[in-house]
Design an enzyme around this catalytic site. Structure first.
Site, PDB file in Angstrom:
ATOM      1  N   LYS A   5       0.858  -1.190   0.000  1.00 21.80           N
ATOM      2  CA  LYS A   5       0.000   0.000   0.000  1.00 21.80           C
ATOM      3  C   LYS A   5       0.891   1.237   0.000  1.00 21.80           C
ATOM      4  O   LYS A   5       2.022   1.191   0.468  1.00 21.80           O
ATOM      5  CB  LYS A   5      -0.897   0.000   1.234  1.00 21.80           C
ATOM      6  CG  LYS A   5      -1.897  -1.127   1.201  1.00 21.80           C
ATOM      7  CD  LYS A   5      -3.111  -0.779   2.029  1.00 21.80           C
ATOM      8  CE  LYS A   5      -4.043  -1.982   2.061  1.00 21.80           C
ATOM      9  NZ  LYS A   5      -4.795  -2.040   3.285  1.00 21.80           N
TER      10      LYS A   5
ATOM     11  N   HIS B 259       2.131   6.933   2.426  1.00 20.47           N
ATOM     12  CA  HIS B 259       1.534   8.233   2.137  1.00 20.47           C
ATOM     13  C   HIS B 259       1.898   9.285   3.179  1.00 20.47           C
ATOM     14  O   HIS B 259       2.587   9.002   4.157  1.00 20.47           O
ATOM     15  CB  HIS B 259       0.017   8.104   2.008  1.00 20.47           C
ATOM     16  CG  HIS B 259      -0.626   7.518   3.227  1.00 20.47           C
ATOM     17  ND1 HIS B 259      -0.817   8.255   4.365  1.00 20.47           N
ATOM     18  CD2 HIS B 259      -1.084   6.277   3.487  1.00 20.47           C
ATOM     19  CE1 HIS B 259      -1.388   7.487   5.264  1.00 20.47           C
ATOM     20  NE2 HIS B 259      -1.552   6.272   4.764  1.00 20.47           N
TER      21      HIS B 259
ATOM     22  N   HIS C 250       1.832   8.735   6.910  1.00 22.25           N
ATOM     23  CA  HIS C 250       2.938   8.013   7.539  1.00 22.25           C
ATOM     24  C   HIS C 250       4.120   8.930   7.824  1.00 22.25           C
ATOM     25  O   HIS C 250       4.962   8.624   8.655  1.00 22.25           O
ATOM     26  CB  HIS C 250       3.404   6.856   6.663  1.00 22.25           C
ATOM     27  CG  HIS C 250       2.420   5.725   6.587  1.00 22.25           C
ATOM     28  ND1 HIS C 250       1.886   5.285   5.417  1.00 22.25           N
ATOM     29  CD2 HIS C 250       1.870   4.960   7.560  1.00 22.25           C
ATOM     30  CE1 HIS C 250       1.043   4.292   5.658  1.00 22.25           C
ATOM     31  NE2 HIS C 250       1.011   4.082   6.953  1.00 22.25           N
TER      32      HIS C 250
END
Ligand code: ARG
Length: 566
Positions: free
Chosen positions: A124, A127, A130
């Site tokens: 994933k 982004h 994070h």
């Protein structure tokens, strides 16, 4: 020499109240009112008198020392004035002698603090959300290290769960090896999204995905090797970001690391009589604590996010014997942590309530659409943000200082530093409105401003031909107002580091850095350094040297580089 402590000592000696009780009450008054002030109403209970009378009585008994030269009684306050020379000497010499280490203490006594941070999910996007966990966690790591703890950084990668069954299924049906090797996570994400759209028309895909998950759980070679490959592909991208940020972890023990340990933990929860069935799933009821039940096992027997966190906490306690374990995640996981912390408590682990700490932070608002470039739809990738920061900074340097050597490297240090500083300029819990103009403003309260001030100090030292810190300067020569304000700000940094650690708030350090830099620039405006001579020049250079050392250390604690030229 701690002047605040010295002030408390004088008061304590004159009135007989313990130093520790007085210390916490001492304030730093507004300019010109003194250096430290004691509000006498704090002793009203002991003295049973009006504060001005208490002040007069204490003042009558004070015996000044070589460090505190004078005091004044103003209403219910006693204001103290330090001996400026002794004050300056203590702070500056301490910094020159110890270097950046001057902010270090031994409060931790070598005890372990685990910090669980960054923790992105395999396959994933890494982004912008994070980013916050990563930089706040890294800063806490450095702060706890400075406080004499042994920090242990854990990247709790999201590398197990139902999504992998879906991903394997999608890959088998529509994926190409070369595409994944070329495009990495964005291709894995595309497959994952495709799975969901296709499964709407073809529900049997879900059964297929579940079958792959079961294969993974049973250690099927084909399923496991695909899973490992997804992990490797993702890790490569994560590592690129960690390298840009100069961040390392002591352990990359993701959720899958706990697979073998989970059955025993589930068994233990059952044995302790708190597991119960609900709709076929196994849960711990938390109604009594005003929380929804904590899910332990799914209907098909699969484990869940909380199960893995409970198991990981028990493992960490046993393996690292931490005195605290910090979890740095967005505020939206607040309930998740509150729930499973409670489950551990109900299991009889009393330490859970004290030692496990969720460190939440607010959201990043991306502001006006299009200000940040995006590669994959709505998520803003961290790597893109950092790249853009570097590019934009390079343009600014091209305008301001086109001759600079290693331009790209310095642009990276400044651009990335700017993003990090902005992230930690306010209390964690506040949302961030991402705004390039604000972040990269060299004159605002920003990372580049702090770095620029540091580079300015370095340039003075270079021009003065100074190779090491000046020794035995006459500190009576830096006792003007703006020099003293700078000295004071430098002297406060160690206490701010402790406060930042205790409150888990790196912004306390960012604010102090701004204070130091603004004081430095005022000092530099009011006092000629390179244009002065002899002992005066020497004393001022010592102060410049100390300021440079402190700013560099403060930036380090935030995870930011301090270039010497920019
Ligand atoms: N992987 C999670 C996410 O991206 C964060 C994990 C935080 N750490 C933990 N022990 N739960 O939201």
């Amino acid at each position: 020499m701690d002047f605040k402590y010295e002030t408390a000592r004088l008061i304590s000696e004159s009135c007989g109240v313990e130093i520790s009780e007085i210390l916490g009450a001492i304030e730093i008054p507004k300019a010109d009112m003194g250096d430290y002030a004691f509000p006498c109403f704090r002793l009203a209970k002991v003295f049973r008198k009006a504060p001005p009378l208490i002040a007069a009585e204490i003042a009558g008994n004070i015996k000044l020392s070589e460090h505190i030269e004078r005091f004044e009684v103003v209403g219910g306050y006693i204001n103290f004035f330090v001996n400026k020379t002794s004050f300056a000497r203590n702070i500056i010499d301490n910094i020159l002698e110890k270097g950046g280490e001057y902010v270090k203490t031994d409060i931790g006594g070598g005890r372990t603090v685990c910090i669980d941070y960054s923790s992105p999910n395999i396959a994933k996007p890494f982004h912008i959300g994070h980013l916050r966990s990563t930089v706040i966690g890294n800063s806490l790591y450095r702060i706890y290290d400075a406080m004499g703890y042994k920090p242990f950084g854990i990247n709790h990668l999201g590398d197990w769960g139902t999504q992998f069954g879906k991903l394997i299924c999608a890959y088998k049906r529509w994926g190409k090896k070369e595409d994944i090797e070329e495009k990495g996570i964005s291709e894995l994400t595309r497959l994952y999204v495709k799975f969901h759209t296709e499964a709407e028309n073809e529900p049997s895909l879900n059964d297929e995905a579940r079958a792959y998950l079961v294969k993974m759980q049973n250690g099927d070679e084909d399923a496991i090797s695909l899973w490992k490959w997804f992990v490797d592909i993702s890790m490569k991208e994560f590592e690129r970001v960690y390298n840009m940020l100069d961040i390392k972890f002591d352990a990359y023990t993701g959720e899958s690391f706990y697979n073998d340990m989970m059955p025993a933990v589930v068994e233990e929860i059952k044995r302790k009589g708190i597991l119960k069935e609900s709709d076929g799933a196994q849960v711990v009821d938390l109604e009594e604590y005003n929380m929804p039940p904590c899910l332990i096992l799914r209907r098909d027997g699969g484990t869940l996010y909380p199960t893995r966190d409970i198991t990981a906490a028990l493992y960490r306690k046993k393996t690292y014997d931490f005195v605290k374990c910090l979890y740095v995640t967005a505020i939206d996981q607040k309930l998740h942590f509150a729930q499973w912390f409670k489950v551990l408590e109900l299991m009889g682990y009393d330490w859970a309530a004290e030692e496990l700490v969720h460190i939440p932070f607010g959201l990043v608002n991306l502001g006006a659409e299009g200000k940040l470039s995006t590669r994959s739809g709505h998520v803003v990738l961290m790597e893109d943000v950092l790249r853009e920061a570097v590019d934009k900074t390079e343009k600014i340097i091209d305008e301001k200082n086109p001759e600079l050597e290693n331009k790209r490297e310095i642009a990276a240090q400044v651009g990335i530093g700017a993003v990090i500083f902005d992230d930690m300029f306010n209390s964690r819990i506040k949302n961030i409105a991402f705004d390039w103009n604000k972040i990269l403003n060299f004159e605002g309260e920003t990372g580049p401003y702090v770095q620029y001030t540091h580079a300015r100090a370095c340039s003075v030292i270079r021009k003065a031909g100074l190779e090491s810190a000046p020794k035995n300067a006459d500190y009576g020569l830096v006792s003007d107002k703006s020099s003293l304000a700078l000295i004071k700000a430098l002297g406060e940094l160690p206490a701010k580091v402790i406060e930042a650690g205790e409150k888990f708030e790196p912004f306390i350090i960012s604010r102090q850095l701004i204070e130091i830099c603004q004081s430095f620039n005022r000092f530099y405006r009011d006092n000629s350094v390179l244009g002065s001579e002899g002992e005066v020049r020497k004393a001022r250079l010592a102060l410049v040297y100390a300021a440079k050392t402190a700013i560099k250390e403060g930036l380090y604690l935030l995870g930011i580089k301090a270039p010497e030229r920019m």
